[in-house]
Design a protein around this motif. Structure first.
Motif, PDB file in Angstrom:
ATOM      1  N   ARG A 126      -7.348 -25.756   8.520  1.00  0.00           N
ATOM      2  CA  ARG A 126      -7.524 -25.006   7.278  1.00  0.00           C
ATOM      3  C   ARG A 126      -6.293 -25.150   6.381  1.00  0.00           C
ATOM      4  O   ARG A 126      -5.203 -25.520   6.821  1.00  0.00           O
ATOM      5  N   GLN A 127      -6.478 -24.846   5.111  1.00  0.00           N
ATOM      6  CA  GLN A 127      -5.408 -24.809   4.124  1.00  0.00           C
ATOM      7  C   GLN A 127      -5.102 -23.342   3.832  1.00  0.00           C
ATOM      8  O   GLN A 127      -6.017 -22.574   3.542  1.00  0.00           O
ATOM      9  N   LEU A 128      -3.846 -22.989   3.917  1.00  0.00           N
ATOM     10  CA  LEU A 128      -3.431 -21.618   3.644  1.00  0.00           C
ATOM     11  C   LEU A 128      -2.649 -21.594   2.336  1.00  0.00           C
ATOM     12  O   LEU A 128      -1.673 -22.330   2.186  1.00  0.00           O
ATOM     13  N   GLU A 129      -3.084 -20.774   1.391  1.00  0.00           N
ATOM     14  CA  GLU A 129      -2.321 -20.624   0.156  1.00  0.00           C
ATOM     15  C   GLU A 129      -1.215 -19.593   0.389  1.00  0.00           C
ATOM     16  O   GLU A 129      -1.471 -18.476   0.817  1.00  0.00           O
ATOM     17  N   VAL A 130       0.017 -20.008   0.143  1.00  0.00           N
ATOM     18  CA  VAL A 130       1.180 -19.145   0.346  1.00  0.00           C
ATOM     19  C   VAL A 130       1.808 -18.886  -1.018  1.00  0.00           C
ATOM     20  O   VAL A 130       1.995 -19.803  -1.813  1.00  0.00           O
ATOM     21  N   VAL A 131       2.142 -17.627  -1.281  1.00  0.00           N
ATOM     22  CA  VAL A 131       2.697 -17.230  -2.578  1.00  0.00           C
ATOM     23  C   VAL A 131       4.087 -16.613  -2.352  1.00  0.00           C
ATOM     24  O   VAL A 131       4.206 -15.412  -2.113  1.00  0.00           O
ATOM     25  N   PRO A 132       5.153 -17.431  -2.420  1.00  0.00           N
ATOM     26  CA  PRO A 132       6.497 -16.871  -2.247  1.00  0.00           C
ATOM     27  C   PRO A 132       6.896 -15.923  -3.376  1.00  0.00           C
ATOM     28  O   PRO A 132       7.668 -14.999  -3.170  1.00  0.00           O
ATOM     29  N   ARG A 133       6.392 -16.195  -4.578  1.00  0.00           N
ATOM     30  CA  ARG A 133       6.645 -15.324  -5.721  1.00  0.00           C
ATOM     31  C   ARG A 133       5.488 -15.512  -6.700  1.00  0.00           C
ATOM     32  O   ARG A 133       4.770 -16.508  -6.622  1.00  0.00           O
ATOM     33  N   PRO A 134       5.279 -14.594  -7.619  1.00  0.00           N
ATOM     34  CA  PRO A 134       4.078 -14.631  -8.464  1.00  0.00           C
ATOM     35  C   PRO A 134       3.874 -15.942  -9.223  1.00  0.00           C
ATOM     36  O   PRO A 134       2.737 -16.383  -9.395  1.00  0.00           O
ATOM     37  N   GLU A 135       4.963 -16.586  -9.651  1.00  0.00           N
ATOM     38  CA  GLU A 135       4.808 -17.790 -10.477  1.00  0.00           C
ATOM     39  C   GLU A 135       4.748 -19.085  -9.672  1.00  0.00           C
ATOM     40  O   GLU A 135       4.654 -20.173 -10.235  1.00  0.00           O
ATOM     41  N   PHE A 136       4.771 -19.004  -8.331  1.00  0.00           N
ATOM     42  CA  PHE A 136       4.770 -20.219  -7.519  1.00  0.00           C
ATOM     43  C   PHE A 136       3.981 -20.003  -6.239  1.00  0.00           C
ATOM     44  O   PHE A 136       4.173 -19.010  -5.542  1.00  0.00           O
ATOM     45  N   SER A 137       3.085 -20.933  -5.951  1.00  0.00           N
ATOM     46  CA  SER A 137       2.352 -20.905  -4.681  1.00  0.00           C
ATOM     47  C   SER A 137       2.221 -22.344  -4.180  1.00  0.00           C
ATOM     48  O   SER A 137       2.400 -23.302  -4.935  1.00  0.00           O
TER      49      SER A 137
END
Length: 196
Positions: A126-137
């Protein structure tokens, strides 16, 4: 989607006052520790929460450069690949639980949330979307390739890190290094690599 939150430990600002530091787009924090002339560059990659435990175990004298890389993710490959770019190391050590040196990883894939299978399973990871901060994932492909290498030094062995193949694929010798007895194990490796 996974959102990463991190609090800045008190040691990071202290390191920023005393050495060159960087925070990259993945939220990883780096500190360049300069040794004496000669030697290579070693990346020490670890969970950001382990810095306080690792720092006192570092050698007081060494040759070359040790780059501390603090991983804000949960051990994902994409931030580690970026760390290899920023540190440009000759060797990489991924700090792991246990004691000794990680020399192999069997390969695993996550095909559904929490469902891990062997590397040779035909299902797609699977692909996991990771969001370290609101403007970058970013997307983390949850497939971690197997790898197995000979020991550079006579140390006890532990399972190697899942991200180890990322370093080996780039020609960077990458191992796990146990948090228990880290000072002794690291000293042994620095001697082998002529960094002390």
């Amino acid at each position: 989607m996974q959102t990463l939150t991190s609090s800045t430990p008190w040691l990071e600002p202290l390191l920023a006052e005393r050495t060159r530091t960087l925070v990259d787009e993945f939220g990883s924090f780096y500190a360049w520790l300069e040794g004496s002339y000669g030697g290579g560059t070693l990346l020490l990659w670890m969970k950001s929460t382990w810095l306080e435990e690792v720092l006192p175990q570092l050698p007081r004298q060494f040759k070359g450069r040790i780059v501390l890389g603090l991983d804000a993710s949960e051990g994902y490959a994409a931030p580690f690949a970026r760390a290899l770019y920023w540190a440009n190391p000759r060797w990489a050590l991924v700090i792991s639980p246990g004691e000794g040196l990680g020399l192999a990883y069997p390969g695993r894939k996550e095909v559904a949330e929490g469902e891990w299978v062997s590397w040779d399973d035909p299902r797609e990871a699977r692909q996991l979307e990771v969001v370290p901060r609101p403007e970058f994932s970013y997307l983390e492909h949850r497939a971690y390739a197997p790898w197995n290498v000979p020991a550079p030094a006579p140390l006890p062995t532990i399972e190697g890190p899942a991200v180890g193949a990322v370093g080996w694929q780039q020609g960077i010798p990458t191992y796990g290094l146990g948090l228990v007895g880290l000072d002794r194990s690291l000293q042994t490796l620095l001697e082998v690599w002529r960094m002390c």
